[in-house]
Design a protein around this motif. Structure first.
Motif, PDB file in Angstrom:
ATOM      1  N   ARG A 151       0.758  -1.420   0.119  1.00  0.00           N
ATOM      2  CA  ARG A 151       0.313   0.005   0.333  1.00  0.00           C
ATOM      3  C   ARG A 151       0.915   1.248   0.185  1.00  0.00           C
ATOM      4  N   PHE A 152       0.565   2.076  -0.884  1.00  0.00           N
ATOM      5  CA  PHE A 152       1.085   3.445  -0.929  1.00  0.00           C
ATOM      6  C   PHE A 152       0.635   4.324   0.778  1.00  0.00           C
ATOM      7  N   TYR A 153       1.529   4.783   1.015  1.00  0.00           N
ATOM      8  CA  TYR A 153       1.360   5.703   2.138  1.00  0.00           C
ATOM      9  C   TYR A 153       2.105   7.457   2.055  1.00  0.00           C
ATOM     10  N   SER A 154       1.103   8.340   2.116  1.00  0.00           N
ATOM     11  CA  SER A 154       1.632   9.694   1.378  1.00  0.00           C
ATOM     12  C   SER A 154       2.748  10.076   2.453  1.00  0.00           C
ATOM     13  N   LEU A 155       2.235   9.944   3.932  1.00  0.00           N
ATOM     14  CA  LEU A 155       2.578  10.605   4.768  1.00  0.00           C
ATOM     15  C   LEU A 155       4.394   9.727   4.752  1.00  0.00           C
ATOM     16  N   GLY A 156       4.370   8.855   4.466  1.00  0.00           N
ATOM     17  CA  GLY A 156       5.504   8.077   5.235  1.00  0.00           C
ATOM     18  C   GLY A 156       6.723   8.578   3.545  1.00  0.00           C
ATOM     19  N   ASN A 157       5.939   8.431   2.734  1.00  0.00           N
ATOM     20  CA  ASN A 157       6.989   8.563   1.135  1.00  0.00           C
ATOM     21  C   ASN A 157       7.350  10.256   1.324  1.00  0.00           C
ATOM     22  N   SER A 158       6.236  11.249   1.952  1.00  0.00           N
ATOM     23  CA  SER A 158       6.416  12.258   1.692  1.00  0.00           C
ATOM     24  C   SER A 158       7.473  12.724   2.809  1.00  0.00           C
ATOM     25  N   LEU A 159       7.788  12.554   3.538  1.00  0.00           N
ATOM     26  CA  LEU A 159       8.428  12.629   4.517  1.00  0.00           C
ATOM     27  C   LEU A 159      10.090  11.920   4.444  1.00  0.00           C
ATOM     28  N   ALA A 160       9.741  11.281   4.040  1.00  0.00           N
ATOM     29  CA  ALA A 160      11.034  10.227   2.983  1.00  0.00           C
ATOM     30  C   ALA A 160      11.559  11.220   2.554  1.00  0.00           C
ATOM     31  N   CYS A 161      10.814  12.254   1.329  1.00  0.00           N
ATOM     32  CA  CYS A 161      11.980  12.890   0.599  1.00  0.00           C
ATOM     33  C   CYS A 161      12.395  14.747   1.529  1.00  0.00           C
ATOM     34  N   LEU A 162      11.104  14.221   2.843  1.00  0.00           N
ATOM     35  CA  LEU A 162      11.887  16.024   3.529  1.00  0.00           C
ATOM     36  C   LEU A 162      12.936  16.093   4.426  1.00  0.00           C
ATOM     37  N   PHE A 163      13.130  14.133   4.817  1.00  0.00           N
ATOM     38  CA  PHE A 163      13.711  14.777   5.735  1.00  0.00           C
ATOM     39  C   PHE A 163      15.102  13.948   5.019  1.00  0.00           C
ATOM     40  N   GLY A 164      15.427  14.204   3.919  1.00  0.00           N
ATOM     41  CA  GLY A 164      17.005  13.879   2.959  1.00  0.00           C
ATOM     42  C   GLY A 164      16.752  11.851   2.579  1.00  0.00           C
ATOM     43  N   LEU A 165      15.464  11.567   3.056  1.00  0.00           N
ATOM     44  CA  LEU A 165      16.028  10.027   3.161  1.00  0.00           C
ATOM     45  C   LEU A 165      16.186   9.856   1.296  1.00  0.00           C
ATOM     46  N   LEU A 166      14.868   9.959   0.741  1.00  0.00           N
ATOM     47  CA  LEU A 166      14.716  10.176  -1.106  1.00  0.00           C
ATOM     48  C   LEU A 166      15.662  11.179  -1.249  1.00  0.00           C
ATOM     49  N   THR A 167      16.739  10.938  -2.083  1.00  0.00           N
ATOM     50  CA  THR A 167      17.544  12.146  -2.301  1.00  0.00           C
ATOM     51  C   THR A 167      16.972  12.504  -3.322  1.00  0.00           C
ATOM     52  N   PRO A 168      17.482  13.616  -4.346  1.00  0.00           N
ATOM     53  CA  PRO A 168      16.764  13.772  -5.618  1.00  0.00           C
ATOM     54  C   PRO A 168      16.864  12.588  -6.799  1.00  0.00           C
ATOM     55  N   CYS A 182       9.133   9.990  -7.878  1.00  0.00           N
ATOM     56  CA  CYS A 182       8.735   9.512  -6.381  1.00  0.00           C
ATOM     57  C   CYS A 182       7.569  11.056  -6.379  1.00  0.00           C
ATOM     58  N   PHE A 183       7.910  12.591  -6.586  1.00  0.00           N
ATOM     59  CA  PHE A 183       6.854  14.245  -6.940  1.00  0.00           C
ATOM     60  C   PHE A 183       6.049  13.085  -7.900  1.00  0.00           C
ATOM     61  N   GLY A 184       7.181  13.170  -9.085  1.00  0.00           N
ATOM     62  CA  GLY A 184       6.499  13.531 -10.603  1.00  0.00           C
ATOM     63  C   GLY A 184       4.914  12.079  -9.942  1.00  0.00           C
ATOM     64  N   TRP A 185       5.140  11.008  -9.844  1.00  0.00           N
ATOM     65  CA  TRP A 185       3.974   9.534  -9.719  1.00  0.00           C
ATOM     66  C   TRP A 185       3.596  10.043  -9.221  1.00  0.00           C
ATOM     67  N   CYS A 186       3.660  10.696  -7.715  1.00  0.00           N
ATOM     68  CA  CYS A 186       2.522  11.143  -6.917  1.00  0.00           C
ATOM     69  C   CYS A 186       1.469  12.456  -7.506  1.00  0.00           C
ATOM     70  N   SER A 187       2.216  13.244  -8.109  1.00  0.00           N
ATOM     71  CA  SER A 187       1.628  14.598  -9.071  1.00  0.00           C
ATOM     72  C   SER A 187       0.062  13.889  -9.814  1.00  0.00           C
ATOM     73  N   THR A 188       0.979  12.959 -10.212  1.00  0.00           N
ATOM     74  CA  THR A 188      -0.321  11.871 -11.373  1.00  0.00           C
ATOM     75  C   THR A 188      -0.922  11.112 -11.386  1.00  0.00           C
ATOM     76  N   THR A 189      -0.747  10.941  -9.977  1.00  0.00           N
ATOM     77  CA  THR A 189      -1.922   9.440  -9.084  1.00  0.00           C
ATOM     78  C   THR A 189      -2.458  10.246  -7.997  1.00  0.00           C
ATOM     79  N   ALA A 190      -2.321  11.099  -7.554  1.00  0.00           N
ATOM     80  CA  ALA A 190      -3.134  12.395  -6.669  1.00  0.00           C
ATOM     81  C   ALA A 190      -3.747  12.785  -6.955  1.00  0.00           C
ATOM     82  N   ARG A 191      -5.197  13.501  -6.582  1.00  0.00           N
ATOM     83  CA  ARG A 191      -6.398  13.702  -7.021  1.00  0.00           C
ATOM     84  C   ARG A 191      -6.292  14.355  -5.305  1.00  0.00           C
ATOM     85  N   THR A 192      -7.771  15.531  -6.245  1.00  0.00           N
ATOM     86  CA  THR A 192      -8.070  16.426  -4.690  1.00  0.00           C
ATOM     87  C   THR A 192      -7.640  15.656  -3.309  1.00  0.00           C
ATOM     88  N   SER A 193      -8.067  14.763  -3.041  1.00  0.00           N
ATOM     89  CA  SER A 193      -8.428  14.051  -1.986  1.00  0.00           C
ATOM     90  C   SER A 193      -6.366  13.478  -1.454  1.00  0.00           C
TER      91      SER A 193
END
Lengths: 408, 73
Positions: free
Chosen positions: A311-328, A334-345
């Motif tokens: 399952r995809f957990y948005s908070l875990g993935n977002s924090l991974a980017c913000l805390f520098g776990l996932l680097t550029p 990850c961002f690109g994929w999120c933005s195509t997948t996510a809708r208004t919610s």
């Protein structure tokens, strides 16, 4: 506190333009702030709704719920409140033998004394690991933003950091750098089969360790200590191991996905490098390939022997980017994929349990049903919203900047 | 990353119109995730402050989005 706005405005009927809504939100926010020992300490979880009976414990100050609150206060330069919050939490850090080092899930002042909940009072007697992991992060962000280095090197803060590290930096049966937790131990505080090493907890652990490292390094600058030096080395190593572990076992792209389906099973001894957790190919859900659709990747929700949680957990993935776990190189996709997948919610956990049988999908047991865990429940809590905002801000810098090295 | 900014704007506008009407509910569910959660509290602080943070980062000072940076030293 009496609100400066009329009841009509507070209900949002007074106007729908941006300024009005922001003013209304600010008024609600100010009303949510409560005092401990005469000073504002943070926000209650929810304001009472006129006409509805009082909630169980929504009038308490939850550490988890106050993360976005403290960030907002930091941005407003109201450092005194953040410092008071951090100090009260530190005072309430458990000293009982069986829970030593953990921070309370929530606290409230009753008849002049503080009552803290470490899990013994909560629904289902669950413990919130995330509250403890957030504290050093907030503490470091406060020190960094306010330049109150004296607070960071304060003996009580440093002692709190060491007590907290004792909960993590110790031998375990698993011998892995992840923190093993029971079900409901974090923001997903209902039985949803998120025990073991859920992504959100492990990413928070990563941020927590990095913050502890920074706080210890600050103290080390002031006065060299051999003990602190050892802790710094150990913490640094743990951070690297944890990051490597999450990249190896949690990061999935359409390419690695192909490998997951075709790797050997029942490997033993030195030959198990390809499938250490003995994951059978049939537990890799068939929707995954279509879902990933050749673009980007994400960190899966959990990894346990034979039972990955895709399952995809948005908070875990977002924090991974913000805390520098996932680097550029990875966070960009990850961002690109999120933005195509996510809708208004912006779901906290995108769980397609209404579409596919849950057990078959995740290779896990069925979650115990409670009113908050039915199929299709997508909790768009503030942290999700906040992360959405941060991701937006950060996405610009990630797009243009060169990959930054890991901090420690 | 234009797509991301579009998503953020869309999300912000939707919150701007929905949240006051939905009394800043604790959480949401339903087929599109836009219904007020069955057991949701109203005037939930994280909903209110989440919106305020988003407003701050999109409209007031976008450069503050680095606040969660844990540093590089």
């Amino acid at each position: 506190m009496k609100s400066p706005l009329s009841q009509e405005q507070l209900r949002g009927l007074g106007g729908t333009n941006e300024e009005t809504v922001v003013a209304i939100a600010n008024a609600h926010f100010e009303r949510s702030l409560v005092r401990v020992r005469g000073e504002i300490v943070g926000s209650v979880a929810a304001l009472e709704h006129p006409g509805k009976s009082g909630a169980v414990n929504y009038g308490e100050v939850f550490v988890r719920d106050n993360v976005p609150v403290m960030l907002y206060l930091l941005l407003q330069g109201r450092y005194g409140i953040v410092r008071h919050f951090l100090t009260i939490c530190l005072e309430l850090q458990s000293s009982a033998y069986q829970t030593r080092g953990i921070f309370p899930t929530s606290f409230v002042e009753q008849q002049g004394s503080l009552v803290a909940d470490y899990g013994q009072r909560s629904i289902g007697r669950i413990s919130s690991v995330d509250a403890t992991l957030w504290w050093p992060v907030l503490c470091w962000l406060y020190v960094q933003r306010s330049h109150d280095y004296g607070f960071g090197t304060n003996q009580n803060v440093q002692r709190g950091v060491q007590l907290l590290l004792d909960l993590v930096l110790h031998p375990t049966f698993e011998g892995t750098p992840v923190l093993f937790v029971p079900d409901c131990a974090f923001m997903i505080d209902r039985p949803m089969d998120v025990w073991g090493a859920p992504l959100e907890v492990e990413v928070l652990l990563f941020g927590c360790l990095r913050s502890c490292y920074q706080l210890m390094a600050l103290a080390q600058k002031g006065s060299m200590s051999r003990l602190l030096e050892q802790r710094l080395v150990l913490t640094r190593q743990w951070i690297q191991d944890l990051r490597g572990f999450l990249y190896k076992h949690y990061w999935v792209t359409s390419k690695t996905m192909q490998m997951l389906r075709r790797r050997p099973t029942e490997q033993f001894g030195e030959q198990q490098g390809e499938n250490e957790f003995n994951v059978q190919p049939q537990v890799v859900p068939s929707w995954l390939q279509e879902w990933l659709d050749n673009q980007g990747g994400y960190l899966i929700g959990n990894m346990r022997t034979g039972r990955p949680d895709f399952r995809f957990y948005s908070l875990g993935n977002s924090l991974a980017c913000l805390f520098g776990l996932l680097t550029p190189p990875s966070s960009g996709p990850c961002f690109g994929w999120c933005s195509t997948t996510a809708r208004t919610s912006w779901p906290r956990c995108r769980c397609a349990s209404a579409i596919r049988p849950w057990t078959w999908m995740s290779g896990a047991t069925k979650p115990a049903p409670t009113p908050k865990t039915g199929p299709g429940v997508t909790t768009t809590g503030a942290t999700g919203r906040v992360c959405c905002g941060f991701l937006g801000g950060r996405s610009c810098s990630i797009n243009s900047s060169i990959p930054r090295p890991m901090a420690c | 990353m234009d797509q991301m900014h579009e998503l953020l704007e869309e999300s912000y506008r939707s919150q701007l119109s929905q949240l006051p009407r939905q009394e800043w509910a604790e959480y949401f569910d339903g087929p599109t995730g836009a219904w007020i959660g069955q057991q949701a509290r109203t005037y939930q602080t994280w909903t209110v402050v989440g919106f305020l943070l988003m407003h701050h980062l999109l409209r007031v000072k976008p450069s503050d989005a680095t606040i969660l940076d844990l540093g590089t030293t």
